[in-house]
Design a protein around this motif. Sequence first.
Motif, short mmCIF file in Angstrom:
data_model
loop_
_atom_site.label_atom_id
_atom_site.label_comp_id
_atom_site.label_asym_id
_atom_site.label_seq_id
_atom_site.Cartn_x
_atom_site.Cartn_y
_atom_site.Cartn_z
N LEU A 1 -3.95 12.17 -16.47
CA LEU A 1 -3.50 11.90 -15.10
C LEU A 1 -2.48 12.94 -14.64
CD1 LEU A 1 -3.17 8.03 -15.37
CD2 LEU A 1 -4.95 9.30 -14.20
N GLY B 1 -11.73 10.68 -17.15
CA GLY B 1 -12.80 9.76 -17.49
C GLY B 1 -13.62 10.19 -18.70
N PHE C 1 -1.71 -0.03 -17.47
CA PHE C 1 -0.58 0.41 -16.68
C PHE C 1 0.53 -0.64 -16.70
CE2 PHE C 1 -3.97 3.00 -15.30
CZ PHE C 1 -3.40 4.19 -14.89
N PHE D 1 -7.63 -5.02 -10.18
CA PHE D 1 -8.10 -4.94 -8.81
C PHE D 1 -8.05 -6.33 -8.19
CE2 PHE D 1 -10.73 -1.56 -11.01
CZ PHE D 1 -9.78 -0.58 -10.78
N TYR E 1 -15.44 -3.55 -14.92
CA TYR E 1 -15.47 -2.40 -14.00
C TYR E 1 -15.77 -1.07 -14.71
CZ TYR E 1 -14.48 0.92 -10.39
OH TYR E 1 -14.61 1.95 -9.52
N VAL F 1 -18.85 1.54 -13.71
CA VAL F 1 -18.77 2.98 -13.45
C VAL F 1 -19.81 3.71 -14.30
CG1 VAL F 1 -17.30 5.01 -13.64
CG2 VAL F 1 -16.34 2.87 -12.81
N TYR G 1 -3.97 1.65 -9.20
CA TYR G 1 -5.35 1.15 -9.06
C TYR G 1 -6.32 2.32 -9.20
CZ TYR G 1 -3.57 -3.21 -6.99
OH TYR G 1 -2.93 -4.39 -6.76
N GLU H 1 -5.71 5.38 -10.36
CA GLU H 1 -5.62 6.08 -11.64
C GLU H 1 -6.38 5.31 -12.70
OE1 GLU H 1 -1.42 6.43 -12.04
OE2 GLU H 1 -1.39 8.39 -11.06
N SER H 2 -6.29 3.99 -12.61
CA SER H 2 -7.01 3.15 -13.55
C SER H 2 -8.52 3.41 -13.42
CB SER H 2 -6.67 1.70 -13.23
OG SER H 2 -7.17 0.86 -14.20
N ALA H 3 -9.01 3.40 -12.20
CA ALA H 3 -10.44 3.65 -11.98
C ALA H 3 -10.82 5.06 -12.43
CB ALA H 3 -10.78 3.45 -10.50
N ARG H 4 -9.93 6.00 -12.19
CA ARG H 4 -10.19 7.39 -12.59
C ARG H 4 -10.35 7.51 -14.10
NH1 ARG H 4 -5.93 11.83 -11.28
NH2 ARG H 4 -7.18 13.31 -12.46
N LEU H 5 -9.51 6.75 -14.82
CA LEU H 5 -9.58 6.80 -16.28
C LEU H 5 -10.91 6.29 -16.80
CD1 LEU H 5 -6.07 5.72 -17.52
CD2 LEU H 5 -7.31 7.76 -18.15
N TYR H 6 -11.54 5.40 -16.02
CA TYR H 6 -12.83 4.90 -16.46
C TYR H 6 -13.97 5.80 -15.98
CZ TYR H 6 -9.96 0.96 -17.60
OH TYR H 6 -8.97 0.18 -18.12
N GLY H 7 -13.60 6.91 -15.34
CA GLY H 7 -14.61 7.90 -14.99
C GLY H 7 -15.10 7.83 -13.56
N ALA H 8 -14.46 7.04 -12.72
CA ALA H 8 -14.89 6.94 -11.33
C ALA H 8 -14.46 8.19 -10.55
CB ALA H 8 -14.32 5.69 -10.68
N GLN I 1 -16.27 7.02 -5.28
CA GLN I 1 -16.45 5.72 -5.93
C GLN I 1 -15.15 4.91 -5.91
OE1 GLN I 1 -18.00 6.13 -9.87
NE2 GLN I 1 -18.93 4.11 -9.83
N ILE I 2 -14.03 5.61 -6.13
CA ILE I 2 -12.73 4.95 -6.08
C ILE I 2 -12.48 4.41 -4.68
CG2 ILE I 2 -10.24 5.31 -6.23
CD1 ILE I 2 -10.80 7.35 -8.43
N ASP J 1 -14.94 1.37 -4.25
CA ASP J 1 -14.75 0.21 -5.11
C ASP J 1 -13.35 -0.37 -5.04
OD1 ASP J 1 -17.28 0.60 -5.93
OD2 ASP J 1 -16.79 1.44 -7.89
#
Lengths: 359, 286
Positions: free
Chosen positions: A53, A74, A82, A88, A99, A103, B178, B180-187, B191-192, B195
């Motif tokens: 990040l 990813g 976090f 969400f 989720y 993805v 929120y 960053e969390s989605a980004r870590l899962y590859g979104a 898509q972020i 979603d």
Amino acid sequence: MSDITIRELVKQYPNGVRGVDGVDVDVADGEFFALLGPSGCGKTTLLRSIAGLESVTEGALHIGVTDMTHVEPGDRGVAMVFQDYALFPHMDVSDNIAYPLRVRKVPKEERRATAARTAEGLSLGGLLDRRPGQLSGGQQQRVALARAIATRPDVLLLDEPLSNLDARLRLEARGFLKQLQRDLGVTTLFVTHDQAEAMALADRIAVMKDGRIQQIGTPREVFHSPRNTFVASFIGSHPMNLLPGRVSGGRVEVLGASLPAPRLTVDVPDGHEVVWGVRPEFISWSGTATPDSVRAEVSIVENLGATALVLAKAGDARLQCVVSEESAPQVGQQVWFACSVEKTLLFDAVTTDRIGGGE
Amino acid sequence: MTIATRATAHRTSRTATRFVGRLGFVVFITVVSVFFAVPMIWLVVAPFDGNPTMSVKWPEWTLNNFHRILDNPYAFGSIVNSLMISGGVVALTVILATLAAYALSRVRIPGRDALLYGLLLLSSIVTGTAAMVPTFQLINALGLINTQLGVVLVMSGGILPTVVFILKDFMDSVPKSYEESARLYGAGPFQILRDVVVPVARPGIAFVAVWSVVQAWSNFLVPFILLRDPTLQPAGVLMYTFYTEAGQADLRLISAFSLVYTLPVVVIYFLVNRKFGFRFYGGIKS
């Protein structure tokens, strides 16, 4: 194998501030590793750099044998929980946990099954249809953990995992986290500013300050053999007594008394300025003068339940010691404090590095 | 006078002052309420009056005014035109504003706030009366005169800055963790947005959508200037043509049509309110 190797890692912000300043860390596969330090020490930045990040300015990061320095977040096989859990709010527990699979375009039935299985493992079974807003803090944390581990990551990162929980829940969650990590065997790094948390959970701790690692060691090592006065004062539920003194003929002159010096690891001349350190837990008191002791007057006694924290004044200096509650001295009493030479540490007054004592 | 009687007298005069103050307040509120209520009452009552005037009065009940609307060849079409124009404006503004607001909320560029305030200020001039001549020339040069596309573009241009400004505030309140969390899962970014950001900012998006409908629906000037063909004109402009043979404003037709013209917006408001619920705050309390 998902061990982590960090070499010479630097994260410099556009304004020139170095959040992480040349850090070397090796985390073994399956290890529970803590990044500990006061706020602003760069521990979270380091964690976020591992997650991808934060972009890294210099240095290299390997997970297993793969160079991950510039890989997209990813694609690192890293999951992160976090501090605010980042659940969400518009998705129910099941969708939140699933989720990451969504993805990855995992079919819906499989997603639901995995979410249900993971939730069951974290005792969230009955909560799959709830929204995050309808969960307690502890439940939210478990959902965040479930989401992180649902994808079977190589590395699990936790940012201040317990700080959003109230005190009682924190102890419970601590035990739970440790058990979970052991069961999963996943390489886990977590960030905390609470030394007790780090000591309780981690296999090894990296103590950080100003973007640099001060010491890496097991909880026992950082507690009994701190590398410098910063680590010495940061670790421990009561700050270590650190008082100026000088070396003289194999002894230390401190607080107007001459105390036995521990084994020195470097040669220093007589008269060398040092910092004498001993933990409050390793000091005992007596109402009468004993050899190798320091005279002081008790100024405050804090009852901590089973133990009592005694604050005393010896001249201008202040000493703390933790004694059994039943045998605590009276306020205003003249006492003699003694400590065993094995528990005494000496630090260089200038460099603050430890030069004597320790295990 | 004893102290006791003096105190009583004082209390009495204080009660009197309070009563007068209260009375004044009630009178003031009544006047204000009537001022706002009268046009509303006219709007509801006059359409059913056989002989409506400019004042509010007890009507001679009839539905004839609505029959006359049906006789007007352009009436029904104008409502459809209004719906098409508003729909186009909403689609364009919401999509573009969501993308722009998200980008402006997340990307740090120097002078970002100055840019936003500048746009906000200019937008009220650009589609306003002052810029009507250049706007006309621009649309003319683009060959979009007498097209609804031209109207949609000009209106959207006027609405966009305000909508971006409002939406950016909503996006700002979506916690970064929120994403960053989605980004870590590859979104990926889109898509972020789809979603996570849009669902969380949904109350804000619903609000700007309704606001855009109202703006587009009630806009008179832009379609009046850019559309010549009466078959293309929206309801607001058509109403301007309702005159009797004697050259006087045809109040029977205008009153009935006003009510018909108002209803779709009210219906949209209630639908959106029911579906999304207007919550005039951005983020989610965690």
